[in-house]
Design an enzyme around this catalytic site. Structure first.
Site, PDB file in Angstrom:
ATOM      1  N   GLU A   1      -8.968  12.541  12.527  1.00 22.41           N
ATOM      2  CA  GLU A   1      -8.286  11.340  13.006  1.00 22.41           C
ATOM      3  C   GLU A   1      -7.366  11.580  14.197  1.00 22.41           C
ATOM      4  OE1 GLU A   1      -5.770   7.528  11.237  1.00 22.41           O
ATOM      5  OE2 GLU A   1      -6.262   9.211   9.931  1.00 22.41           O
TER       6      GLU A   1
ATOM      7  N   LYS B   1       0.844  -1.193   0.000  1.00 23.11           N
ATOM      8  CA  LYS B   1       0.000   0.000   0.000  1.00 23.11           C
ATOM      9  C   LYS B   1       0.874   1.236   0.000  1.00 23.11           C
ATOM     10  CE  LYS B   1      -3.280   2.728   2.703  1.00 23.11           C
ATOM     11  NZ  LYS B   1      -4.076   2.874   3.939  1.00 23.11           N
TER      12      LYS B   1
END
Length: 398
Positions: free
Chosen positions: A202, A152
């Site tokens: 976040e 990723k």
């Protein structure tokens, strides 16, 4: 200072205007503002800067706070930002004064509409890279992942905005806070003549006493103004194999990084959803009990940073891919912003949904997690949706 980060998020007594007064009092320059789901903080002036150096930054923060306490400060706090690059200089300082208030979301006055963006129609916008070039980078990364090079990478792009008039940063901060009062709104100096402003969804890491909380987000979908469509997008995100895989990679990394510090670590089996005004996100709340109560919030946050949610995996390879494909320096973007006190308690937030202001210019950042199943068009659209948080605060549009 807040009594406890683990205290209930709903206060028994709310004084209307207490939190929004700190929001309204923010002035760009040396002020440092943080609004989180637990409290609101406004720091003014500067007593000490955390120095740059080669050792772990949390040790320099600890020493700076120890020196301020020895100098007679009863409750010194470090506030500021750290960059994405591990060797980048910190922008951390002990304010001369710190005012605390309950969370913005508990202040009834936060519901009052913010003034419209005065800058509407007054921006020149440059996309770096252009959408086509960004999509090509995503496609190249996908090809390398399918060849087995890595798992990723998070690829970002920027918008360079130039105003025809002086920037009104306090007004931007107020609009960001009112747009998402349950998120993490911040405005802190990030370098000489520069200010980092944003509204992140976040939490990287919070510590209070012997307990920690982390809230990794990964896997996203743009929201819709149509209620039925918005609900369908949320439901689809919860069942998306691509997004669930992307989220699991991040949660596994968080678990692996925090487990050595904990006697107990609770990680839910499946993610839930969190929403901002612009996006749906897959979310997992991780909690734990520390084996060593001397471990501070920033040490824990540093063990997590950068998570695969902002970099990729394996981390060293992802950093190389980012350096090769992103034609700009991230600076504070995807670093962390927050605070820590002399007892080691604190909150550190992932620096996303943000911009860095300098002079009459703003550089906005947005990224997307790219995995082997990613589509260049979808990832480009995701970055565009994420830009919406800040563009709405300045009255601009692509």
């Amino acid at each position: 200072m807040p009594a406890s980060l683990s205290a209930p998020l709903t206060s028994p007594v709310v004084t209307p205007g207490e939190a929004t007064a700190l929001l309204d009092a923010y002035r760009a320059g040396t002020d440092r503002f943080l609004g989180t789901p637990r409290h609101t903080l406004l720091g003014r002036g500067t007593l000490a800067h955390v120095p740059d150096g080669s050792g772990p930054v949390y040790l320099r923060v600890r020493e700076t706070l120890r020196e301020r306490r020895a100098a007679g400060d009863a409750a010194p706090v470090v506030v500021g930002a750290l960059p994405f690059a591990p060797d980048g200089p910190p922008a951390l300082a002990v304010p001369a004064s710190v005012a605390w208030a309950p969370p913005l979301r508990e202040d009834p006055l936060i519901a009052l509409p913010a003034p419209d963006a005065e800058e509407a129609g007054g921006w020149e916008i440059r996309e770096v890279p252009e959408p086509g070039a960004y999509g090509a980078a995503v496609a190249a990364a996908v090809a390398r992942m399918r060849a087995g090079e890595f798992d990723k990478v998070v690829l970002a792009r920027t918008l360079e905005l130039t105003s025809r008039q002086p920037l009104e940063l306090p007004a931007m901060v107020r609009r960001l806070a009112r747009r998402d009062p349950s998120g993490y709104t911040f405005a802190v100096p990030s370098g000489p003549g520069r200010t980092l402003v944003g509204a992140s969804p976040e939490l990287l890491l919070a510590r209070t006493g012997g307990r920690l909380t982390a809230n990794p987000l990964a896997g996203s979908a743009p929201r819709s103004t149509d209620l039925a469509e918005d609900v369908q997008r949320a439901a689809a995100l919860l069942e998306s194999p691509k997004d669930l895989h992307e989220h699991a990679v991040v949660v596994d990394a968080v678990r692996a990084a925090l487990a050595p510090f904990c006697t107990r670590l609770e990680v839910p089996e499946r993610p839930t959803l969190v929403r901002t005004a612009a996006m749906w996100h897959l979310s997992t709340t991780v909690t734990g009990d520390l084996a060593d109560p001397e471990v501070c919030a920033l040490e824990l946050a540093s063990a997590l940073h950068p998570t695969p949610a902002v970099c990729g995996t394996p981390t060293p390879v992802a950093r190389e891919v980012i350096a090769a494909f992103e034609p700009f320096d991230r600076g504070p973007y995807t670093g962390m912003v927050g605070w820590q006190d002399a007892d080691g308690d604190g909150e550190w937030v992932v620096t996303i949904r943000c911009a860095e202001a300098e002079g009459r210019g703003l550089r906005l950042f947005a990224g997307a997690g790219v995995v082997a199943g990613s589509c260049p068009e979808a990832e480009t659209a995701e970055t565009g949706a994420k830009f919406a948080t800040f563009l709405s605060a300045v009255g601009a549009a692509l």
